[in-house]
Design an enzyme around this catalytic site. Structure first.
Site, PDB file in Angstrom:
ATOM      1  CG  HIS A  31      -2.055  -1.047   1.002  1.00  0.00           C
ATOM      2  ND1 HIS A  31      -3.177  -0.846   0.243  1.00  0.00           N
ATOM      3  CD2 HIS A  31      -2.118  -2.319   1.445  1.00  0.00           C
ATOM      4  CE1 HIS A  31      -3.908  -1.955   0.248  1.00  0.00           C
ATOM      5  NE2 HIS A  31      -3.286  -2.865   0.962  1.00  0.00           N
ATOM      6  CB  THR A  32       4.337   1.918  -0.294  1.00  0.00           C
ATOM      7  OG1 THR A  32       4.667   0.658  -0.881  1.00  0.00           O
ATOM      8  CG2 THR A  32       4.446   1.814   1.209  1.00  0.00           C
ATOM      9  N   GLY A 100      -7.222 -14.707  -7.335  1.00  0.00           N
ATOM     10  CA  GLY A 100      -7.770 -14.217  -6.063  1.00  0.00           C
ATOM     11  C   GLY A 100      -6.916 -14.593  -4.868  1.00  0.00           C
ATOM     12  N   GLY A 102      -3.989 -13.155  -4.222  1.00  0.00           N
ATOM     13  CA  GLY A 102      -3.064 -12.057  -3.906  1.00  0.00           C
ATOM     14  C   GLY A 102      -1.734 -12.183  -4.617  1.00  0.00           C
ATOM     15  CB  SER A 105      -4.138 -13.968 -11.171  1.00  0.00           C
ATOM     16  OG  SER A 105      -5.292 -13.464 -10.557  1.00  0.00           O
ATOM     17  CB  SER A 106      -5.980  -8.887 -12.554  1.00  0.00           C
ATOM     18  OG  SER A 106      -6.646  -9.355 -11.453  1.00  0.00           O
ATOM     19  CD  GLU A 139      -5.083  -5.222 -12.746  1.00  0.00           C
ATOM     20  OE1 GLU A 139      -5.668  -5.356 -11.667  1.00  0.00           O
ATOM     21  OE2 GLU A 139      -3.875  -5.498 -12.924  1.00  0.00           O
ATOM     22  CG  ASP A 151      -0.139  -5.955  -8.477  1.00  0.00           C
ATOM     23  OD1 ASP A 151       0.597  -5.927  -7.476  1.00  0.00           O
ATOM     24  OD2 ASP A 151      -1.381  -5.856  -8.407  1.00  0.00           O
ATOM     25  CE1 TYR A 201      -4.769  -1.606  -3.407  1.00  0.00           C
ATOM     26  CE2 TYR A 201      -6.114  -0.485  -5.049  1.00  0.00           C
ATOM     27  CZ  TYR A 201      -4.871  -0.847  -4.555  1.00  0.00           C
ATOM     28  OH  TYR A 201      -3.737  -0.430  -5.213  1.00  0.00           O
TER      29      TYR A 201
HETATM   30  C1  GLA Z   1      -2.809  -4.533  -5.046  1.00  0.00           C
HETATM   31  C2  GLA Z   1      -2.610  -3.441  -6.101  1.00  0.00           C
HETATM   32  C3  GLA Z   1      -1.179  -2.909  -6.052  1.00  0.00           C
HETATM   33  C4  GLA Z   1      -0.788  -2.480  -4.639  1.00  0.00           C
HETATM   34  C5  GLA Z   1      -1.127  -3.588  -3.643  1.00  0.00           C
HETATM   35  C6  GLA Z   1      -0.897  -3.173  -2.214  1.00  0.00           C
HETATM   36  O1  GLA Z   1      -2.036  -5.652  -5.350  1.00  0.00           O
HETATM   37  O2  GLA Z   1      -2.893  -3.935  -7.383  1.00  0.00           O
HETATM   38  O3  GLA Z   1      -1.030  -1.846  -6.958  1.00  0.00           O
HETATM   39  O4  GLA Z   1      -1.426  -1.288  -4.290  1.00  0.00           O
HETATM   40  O5  GLA Z   1      -2.472  -4.035  -3.771  1.00  0.00           O
HETATM   41  O6  GLA Z   1       0.444  -2.978  -1.965  1.00  0.00           O
END
Ligand code: GLA
Length: 336
Positions: A31-32, A100, A102, A105-106, A139, A151, A201
């Site tokens: 979340h940075t 799903g 984490g 995959s998307s 996305e 990602d 999110y």
């Molecule tokens: C998801 C988002 C990323 C990032 C993370 C948290 O994976 O797609 O861009 O914000 O959450 O670090």
């Protein structure tokens, strides 16, 4: 069957295009990315492969996907918007990446499908940052899923045995050797339904925007103290500040081969994501506990939160918990 036409198509494109996009593990720095901060992801050895073959019609079709697949529609639209003249083609998708969980995959799909479409159009794909942005728009604008660039960049910049320190403000990517001295990083799916994932999110992102506004800053990267903000914004800012610090502490721990320190940083990141950022759920807490009970040096929730996988670090020789999957750093997206 029009053999003459088939031969013509086959001679234009004797080999189908195959493009691969790996999933990712984010070692630390959660979340940075959308706060102009630091992250330390690596591409994993699992991912999505898209095969594209020319056909006679003008459309891009993917018989294995739903007709209204927003990711595919978005990829086609974004490439066209980028000026790519897409020929009629049939796409086939294969994946060994759980959805799903984490593991992004998307993003892996968007990267693979975009590369496949550039390939079948005979156009050189853009450099990683531009391509990551295009994939992120698929996305966000098409599938309604906000995402930063973590990602996509992790999938595109992956290197065998290495992680990448991403500075999301400058978009500088520094390759970091991931020598774990025989330790093992593993992911374990919490099994939590991610029904809250999207709304949760998006809510966190909104909170960060509000905090930036109240602090009068350009981004939370510039924040050094959010304690004057109303709750829970003060806690959200504290997470972002301390998480950025943990990324560089993790880089230093890796350089010093101090795996115990790395484990501690994973634990500290988890505590911050649980208490300050509040993105954990009971299933994730149980999964983290199971990892620690199995002897993990550290474990934390990974990715967007509200479910998904836990990442844990195990000393050499420790038996991993059932269903844990070792995560090795593999090469990034490419044509096969
Ligand atoms: C998801 C988002 C990323 C990032 C993370 C948290 O994976 O797609 O861009 O914000 O959450 O670090």
């Amino acid at each position: 069957m029009d053999w003459a036409a088939e031969r013509k198509v086959a001679s234009m494109n004797p080999h189908p295009i195959r493009a691969y996009g790996p999933g990712r593990v984010n070692l630390i720095g959660e979340h940075t990315d959308y706060n102009d901060g630091l992250c330390l992801p690596f591409a994993i050895e699992r991912g999505v492969t898209v095969t594209a073959e020319l056909h006679e019609g003008g459309e891009v079709v993917a018989p294995g996907l739903a007709d209204d697949d927003r990711f595919l529609q978005g990829a086609v639209a974004e490439l066209r918007r980028a000026g790519v003249d897409l020929p009629g083609s049939t796409l086939a998708v294969a994946s060994d990446l759980p959805q799903g969980a984490g593991l992004a995959s998307s993003a892996a799909f968007c990267v693979a499908v975009s590369l496949a479409l550039y390939g079948i159009a005979g156009v050189e794909p853009p450099r990683p940052v531009r391509l990551a942005r295009l994939c992120s728009r698929i996305e966000t604008d098409w599938a309604g899923q906000e995402t930063g660039l973590l990602d996509q960049l992790a999938s595109l910049l992956g290197e065998d045995g290495r992680a990448v320190r991403l500075d999301m403000r400058t978009l500088e990517a520094r390759s970091i050797e991931l020598d774990l001295r025989g330790h093992v990083l593993a992911t374990l799916d919490s099994g939590a339904s991610r029904s809250l994932a999207r709304s949760g999110y998006n809510e966190r992102r909104e909170e960060c925007r509000r905090a930036v506004e109240l602090l009068g800053l350009e981004s939370l990267r510039d924040a050094d103290d959010g304690s004057g903000l109303p709750a829970p914004l003060d806690r959200r800012v504290r997470h972002v500040i301390t998480e950025n610090e943990r990324v560089d502490a993790a880089v230093a721990a890796l350089a010093a081969a101090d795996l115990a320190a790395l484990g501690e940083l994973l634990n500290a990141s988890h505590a911050s994501l649980r208490d300050d950022y509040e993105v954990s759920v009971p299933e994730v807490e149980r999964t983290v506990e199971a990892c620690l009970k199995a002897g993990a040096l550290g474990a934390r929730i990974m990715g967007g939160g509200f479910g998904g996988s836990v990442l844990a670090l195990f000393a050499p020789g420790v038996t991993l918990p059932d269903a844990a999957i070792g995560a090795r750093a593999g090469p990034g997206a490419r044509y096969l």
